[in-house]
Design an enzyme around this catalytic site. Structure first.
Site, short mmCIF file in Angstrom:
data_model
loop_
_atom_site.label_atom_id
_atom_site.label_comp_id
_atom_site.label_asym_id
_atom_site.label_seq_id
_atom_site.Cartn_x
_atom_site.Cartn_y
_atom_site.Cartn_z
N MET A 116 0.84 -1.19 0.00
CA MET A 116 0.00 0.00 0.00
C MET A 116 0.87 1.24 0.00
SD MET A 116 -2.82 1.53 -0.07
CE MET A 116 -2.97 3.32 0.02
N GLU A 117 0.53 2.18 -0.91
CA GLU A 117 1.40 3.29 -1.25
C GLU A 117 1.32 4.49 -0.32
OE1 GLU A 117 -2.41 3.85 -3.86
OE2 GLU A 117 -1.17 2.17 -3.19
N HIS A 167 5.98 -0.04 -8.65
CA HIS A 167 4.56 0.30 -8.67
C HIS A 167 4.20 1.23 -7.53
CE1 HIS A 167 0.27 -0.75 -9.63
NE2 HIS A 167 0.13 -0.37 -8.37
N GLU A 168 4.56 0.84 -6.32
CA GLU A 168 4.17 1.64 -5.15
C GLU A 168 4.89 2.98 -5.12
OE1 GLU A 168 1.65 0.61 -3.59
OE2 GLU A 168 1.66 -1.38 -4.49
N HIS A 200 3.29 5.49 -7.31
CA HIS A 200 2.11 6.06 -6.65
C HIS A 200 2.46 7.30 -5.82
CE1 HIS A 200 -1.24 3.51 -7.54
NE2 HIS A 200 -0.70 2.41 -7.04
N GLU A 241 -3.88 3.48 -10.49
CA GLU A 241 -3.39 2.11 -10.67
C GLU A 241 -2.91 1.81 -12.08
OE1 GLU A 241 -2.71 0.55 -8.21
OE2 GLU A 241 -3.99 1.35 -6.63
#
Length: 885
Positions: free
Chosen positions: A295-296, A329-330, A333, A352
């Site tokens: 979770m970012e 990915h995170e 974000h 996303e």
């Protein structure tokens, strides 16, 4: 390949500029008009939080002072609160302004009614409250984990999409951005972390301390983070930012790879976005359970430790790629989602989709040898499968509430969006696209945005009509099927290309049309022969000499399926060896999709498999293994399964024979990864020699862990569990109980769940009723059983124990778990049972998940009835022979 995308997009846009209709694009962001459920008459600007968690009783007390701005006079405030008890609410500095408190549990809100209307302007709201620390990964949760000195406990938060309201009363919607300045009281020997660095600490009582953190920039409430426990931190510097990997005590060294990767990624993103990461620190917090992914949270990303920590003594080389991908990915974000946040969940793809695209773009730049666009194709295939169903949705879709928001974290939002962004970047040009992204970031930093804001920034940077190009692809569901028919005039070939919506049996799905850029070329060519835009239903193209093979979707750059006529497909099959790997994978994947949709017979796919028997590409064999595995699942319980498994083994064996069990000196890492996957696949298909060797290597591993290559531990331990007798089962469980590393614990326990022996499976399911594993791992245990040989045992177990399981797992379990489990079945009776399962239909999000799973079950049942007999006939004719000629 990039050139092919660019040519296709160029033609595509030129035609759209000349002939497209009016776009249905949404408006640019406005706080007053953005969707949401809370009144917009009052906005918070700053929260000063004081939290006192009790790790023994799993409860907490808290207070907050919220600076609010009243935009128009009102005598009541409506904000979010769930599973909180509010003791008091008042306005500071205004005598007598004590609120009457009314909770609305179903709406997840609390109304504070004051005796007089609050004047427009600034006020301070003070609230005292209590709550509970959950055993499941929502809100503030606890994780108990094993160490070499007994079990310990830590706490952390997981708040997306709408669970900050479980930690403190707040305006818990993305548009209500504010600054957060938390303090937390914890035992003195624990370490606490939040979004910003620690401002100061002070002793409180005999054995506690109060840790206060600096105020955050303006951000959405779901990005708040708090973690505390017996933790340690490994740090480095990237462009003046302190980057830390935070682990439970004793694991800090396992964060070295993540730290080095994060430093390189932060520098890459600082350069790409043109807006430097604005916080003074970025912590990567490894949690040994409670959350399955990452979770970012701004400045404090929370990860399941199994996808952040790397232990050279037990982790496979492939885990490095996973860690990098999740990190990329995170960390993307931190800009897409944190610095600039979508106004409401209907634009979740801005978070996303872009993070998914950016993770691959960064990997392709920093690790080009990984070939991420090729090797990551399975995610796009999953999106295309979902997009072919009646229950699909557009990239942008209306979202009514929080439960519906949970349902849009899916392959359409992530992977379809990623594929579209890649095409859009190629059309605009990489530099112009980046300039547009930089404009978007600069214009909306510390605020919110809509898709229209992005289109505007890209248009300003490129001078091209981005909205008219993009809107049909983001606001329209489904994907195109291009049907190709070849004819000859003399010795020259012409192709008639016709488009329709591709569906998997969803005859009632509305017809749609796309403006599709189709690249085409000869197999083996380095670039496409040409590009044509299919604007309407049909178009004709010249395609060389009569009978020459022509590959459509050259380079696999387009988001569409292709169906060739039989003669053209046969010509392509004869030329498949000279195709680029991406085109080979694309041809196989499209054919299998056409088989599943009932548009062609299975023999056409199997002939292509025979044509790639000598292939060396990992991506090609992963597609074949995925298809063979799916067919094996559908054959479960049917008389043709044994023959099919023998056939599938015969097709996979040559690839494994070339690689063997042991690594060759200097072999490509893709070979190492492929070897492990082939071992698991062949063992699952009942290959006696593979199973025997896996048993031998597992026995040696138990005596000497160093004897087993870390890259083979996953498949060998899995196969040991699959074929386990009582002694092997007990050994695996003992290893799982002893392990203190989440990656290893998962490996051992999930091996138990793979057992063929039904009595051992029942014993494994029983673990989910204990505290032996965190809830995220025990949920995975049940779903692993459901995906294996005994889905009926998993279903019976969950039905018999649903209340007890749900009590420890929270609302997401009630809404989403049974659809995920029952999607493993392949008969209409189970689809009907799911449709009647009341807990899954209590929320809008649950109803969406149940409808999707029900459609998957019916598709599988129909395949079994209509196509599987033809598969069995093919197997009967070819199982004992080599590849078909």
């Amino acid at each position: 390949m990039l050139r092919a995308i660019h040519l296709a997009a160029l033609t595509f846009v030129a035609a759209l500029v000349m002939g497209s209709g009016a776009a249905r694009a949404e408006s640019v962001y406005s706080f007053s008009t953005t969707p949401g459920r809370l009144p917009k008459t009052v906005v918070p600007t700053r929260y000063r939080l004081d939290l006192k968690p009790d790790l023994t009783t799993l409860s907490f007390s808290g207070s907050e002072v919220v600076d609010i701005k009243v935009l128009e006079p009102t005598d009541r405030l409506v904000l979010n609160a769930v599973d909180l008890a509010l003791q008091s609410a008042s306005l500071d500095g205004e005598a007598g302004e004590v609120a009457t408190i009314a909770l609305q549990p179903k709406a997840q809100t609390v109304t504070l009614a004051f005796p007089h209307a609050l004047a427009a302007g600034s006020h301070k709201l003070r609230i005292a409250f209590t709550g509970r620390i959950n055993s499941f990964g929502r809100g503030l949760f606890a994780v108990d984990y094993p160490t070499g000195h007994g079990r310990k406990r830590m706490i952390a938060t997981e708040l997306e999409p709408a669970d900050a309201r479980r930690v403190f009363p707040c305006w818990d919607e993305p548009a209500f951005k504010a600054s957060f300045e938390p303090s937390v009281t914890i035992p003195r020997d624990l370490l606490a972390l939040s979004n910003m660095p620690i401002a100061h600490e002070e002793p409180v009582g005999g054995a506690s301390k109060r840790v206060s953190f600096a105020a955050t920039p303006r951000m959405s409430s779901y990005l708040f983070v708090l973690a505390a426990g017996d933790l340690e931190r490994l740090t480095g510097d990237a462009d003046g930012v302190t980057v830390g990997v935070v682990t439970t005590a004793g694991k800090r060294k396992q964060g070295r790879y993540a730290l080095a990767s994060a430093i390189s990624l932060l520098r890459y993103y600082n350069n790409y976005f043109g807006v430097k990461y604005p916080l003074p620190k970025l912590d990567l917090i490894a949690v040994p359970g409670g959350v399955g992914g990452a979770m970012e949270n701004w400045g404090g990303i929370v990860f399941n430790e199994s996808i952040l920590l790397f232990d050279p003594s037990s982790s496979s080389g492939a885990l490095r790629r996973t860690i990098f991908s999740v990190l990329a990915h995170e960390m993307a974000h931190q800009w897409f989602g944190d610095l600039v946040t979508m106004g409401w969940w209907n634009d979740l793809w801005l978070n996303e989709g872009f993070a998914s695209w950016m993770q691959d773009k960064a990997a392709d730049s920093l690790h080009p040898g990984w070939q991420v666009w090729l090797n990551g194709g399975a995610a796009e295939q999953a999106a295309m499968e979902a997009d072919a169903r009646r229950t699909t949705h557009p990239i942008q879709q209306p979202v009514a509430d929080e439960s519906e928001a949970e349902s849009v974290f899916d392959s359409i939002t992530y992977s379809k969006s990623k594929a579209f962004i890649r095409e859009l970047e190629s059309y605009l040009g990489a530099e112009q696209f980046r300039d547009g992204i930089r404009r978007y970031m600069a214009a909306h930093a510390y605020s919110n945005a809509t898709t229209a804001d992005l289109w505007l920034a890209l248009r300003q940077a490129s001078g091209k009509p981005v909205a008219s190009i993009a809107v049909p692809y983001t606001e329209q569901p489904g994907l195109p099927l291009i049907v190709s028919r070849a004819t000859c005039v003399g010795d020259r070939q012409r192709l008639l290309l016709r488009q329709e919506r591709f569906t998997r049996g969803a005859a009632s799905a509305p017809a749609e049309l796309w403006q599709v850029p189709i690249s085409f070329g000869s197999p083996g060519a380095k670039r496409p022969t040409g590009v044509v835009l299919l604007r309407g239903k049909t178009v004709r193209i010249a395609a060389g000499r009569c009978g020459a093979p022509i590959k459509l979707n050259f380079g696999d750059t387009g988001y569409y399926r292709v169906q060739y006529d039989a003669a053209a497909e046969a010509a392509l099959a004869k030329s498949i060896e000279v195709m680029a790997p991406a085109d080979r994978v694309n041809l196989l994947a499209d054919n299998w999709a056409l088989v599943e949709a009932g548009r062609i017979t299975a023999d056409r796919y199997f002939r292509l498999v025979d044509a790639v028997v000598d292939d060396r590409s990992r991506a090609v064999w992963e597609q074949v293994m995925a298809t063979m595995g799916r067919l094996d699942d559908l054959e479960r319980g049917l008389p043709g399964r044994a023959a099919f498994q023998a056939y599938a083994r015969s097709r996979l064996r040559p690839a494994f024979g070339r690689l063997g069990w042991d690594r060759a000196a200097g072999e490509p890492e893709d070979n190492t990864i492929l070897r492990a996957k082939l071992i698991a696949a062949l063992g699952g298909l009942g290959d006696g020699a593979v199973l025997a060797e896996a048993r031998r290597r597992f026995a040696a591993f138990v005596k000497d862990p160093g004897s087993l290559d870390v890259n083979l531990r996953g498949p060998v331990i899995h196969l040991a569990g699959r074929g386990a007798d009582r002694a092997t089962y007990d050994t695996l469980r003992a290893l799982g109980r002893k392990a203190t590393n989440t990656e290893e614990r998962t490996r051992y326990y999930f091996a138990l769940a793979a057992a063929v022996n039904p009595e051992l499976v029942k014993e494994t399911l029983g673990i989910a009723l204990t505290d032996e594993l965190p809830t995220d791992l025990s949920n995975g245990l049940i779903l692993t059983v459901a995906a294996g040989e005994h889905p009926e045992l998993a279903l019976a177990f969950v039905k018999a124990n649903f209340a007890a399981l749900a009590a420890k797992r929270g609302p997401s379990f009630r809404a989403f778990f049974m659809p995920a489990l029952m999607a493993n079945f392949a008969d209409r009776a189970h689809a009907e049972e799911l449709a009647k399962f009341a807990p899954a239909h209590e929320t809008a999000g649950g109803r969406i998940a149940a409808a999707r799973a029900g459609e998957e079950i019916i598709e599988a049942a129909d395949f079994r009835a209509r196509q599987l007999p033809a598969v069995d006939q093919w197997v009967k004719r070819h199982a004992a022979s080599g590849p078909a000629s």
